[in-house]
Design a protein around this motif. Structure first.
Motif, PDB file in Angstrom:
ATOM      1  N   ILE A 125       0.837  -1.185  -0.168  1.00 20.78           N
ATOM      2  CA  ILE A 125      -0.504  -0.013   0.272  1.00 20.78           C
ATOM      3  C   ILE A 125       0.922   1.353  -0.195  1.00 20.78           C
ATOM      4  N   ARG A 127      -4.118   5.697   7.982  1.00 15.29           N
ATOM      5  CA  ARG A 127      -3.647   3.521   8.265  1.00 15.29           C
ATOM      6  C   ARG A 127      -2.437   4.087   9.019  1.00 15.29           C
ATOM      7  N   TYR A 172       0.837   4.055  -2.379  1.00 10.87           N
ATOM      8  CA  TYR A 172       0.413   5.617  -2.168  1.00 10.87           C
ATOM      9  C   TYR A 172       2.307   6.117  -3.254  1.00 10.87           C
ATOM     10  N   LEU A 228      -6.410   9.473   3.650  1.00 13.90           N
ATOM     11  CA  LEU A 228      -6.190   7.824   3.494  1.00 13.90           C
ATOM     12  C   LEU A 228      -5.049   7.799   4.513  1.00 13.90           C
ATOM     13  N   MET A 229      -4.062   7.893   3.745  1.00 13.45           N
ATOM     14  CA  MET A 229      -2.174   7.099   4.343  1.00 13.45           C
ATOM     15  C   MET A 229      -2.355   7.456   6.052  1.00 13.45           C
ATOM     16  N   ALA A 271      -5.811  10.232  -0.954  1.00  9.07           N
ATOM     17  CA  ALA A 271      -4.906   9.499  -0.977  1.00  9.07           C
ATOM     18  C   ALA A 271      -3.990   9.631   0.540  1.00  9.07           C
ATOM     19  N   SER A 272      -3.666  11.146   0.343  1.00  6.23           N
ATOM     20  CA  SER A 272      -2.653  11.114   1.928  1.00  6.23           C
ATOM     21  C   SER A 272      -3.762  11.328   2.692  1.00  6.23           C
ATOM     22  N   LEU A 315       1.442   6.858  -6.678  1.00  9.61           N
ATOM     23  CA  LEU A 315       0.679   7.656  -7.532  1.00  9.61           C
ATOM     24  C   LEU A 315       0.597   9.209  -7.702  1.00  9.61           C
ATOM     25  N   LEU A 327      -7.679  14.112  -5.488  1.00  7.32           N
ATOM     26  CA  LEU A 327      -7.395  12.546  -5.327  1.00  7.32           C
ATOM     27  C   LEU A 327      -5.829  12.732  -4.336  1.00  7.32           C
ATOM     28  N   ILE A 328      -4.905  13.570  -4.398  1.00 11.53           N
ATOM     29  CA  ILE A 328      -3.852  12.969  -3.864  1.00 11.53           C
ATOM     30  C   ILE A 328      -4.527  13.800  -2.530  1.00 11.53           C
ATOM     31  N   SER A 345       3.616  12.286   3.933  1.00 11.45           N
ATOM     32  CA  SER A 345       1.886  11.772   3.897  1.00 11.45           C
ATOM     33  C   SER A 345       0.795  13.017   4.544  1.00 11.45           C
TER      34      SER A 345
END
Length: 112
Positions: A11, A100, A15, A96-97, A93-94, A18, A89-90, A67
């Protein structure tokens, strides 16, 4: 040498790819050298962070910093422009990171 118990942080590497590819696309489509430089810099940092986490799952700091910084910067760009691509989008995604990695920090076993 990798131990048999160690697994790659797929993952994290995804990332990183991406982020780096976003910088390249920004350069190709708009000729934006700052997008290229930032994408490659932050993609490299995220990739290095994923590599570090693959070797030591508790070593989340570089990934968290990269992130977190991107979530803040791209989140502000998305808020100001309202454009999902690429800032939203970034930023998503960031974010979410960051979530996580935060969960990973909370769930790791405590050492005596």
């Amino acid at each position: 040498m990798r131990s048999p118990r160690m697994s790659l942080d797929w993952i994290g590497f995804g990332y990183a790819a991406l982020v780096a590819s976003g910088g390249v696309v920004g350069y190709v489509k708009a000729g934006s050298v700052p997008s290229l430089a930032a994408g490659l810099l932050f993609g490299s940092l995220a990739g290095l962070g994923a590599y570090q986490m693959s070797h030591d799952p508790k070593n989340v700091w570089l990934s968290l910093i990269a992130s977190g910084a991107l979530a803040g910067v791209m989140g502000m760009r998305f808020y100001n422009s309202g454009k999902f691509m690429p800032a939203g989008l970034i930023a998503g995604a960031s974010l979410l990171m960051v979530g996580r990695l935060g969960l990973r920090m909370l769930n790791r076993p405590h050492e005596p």
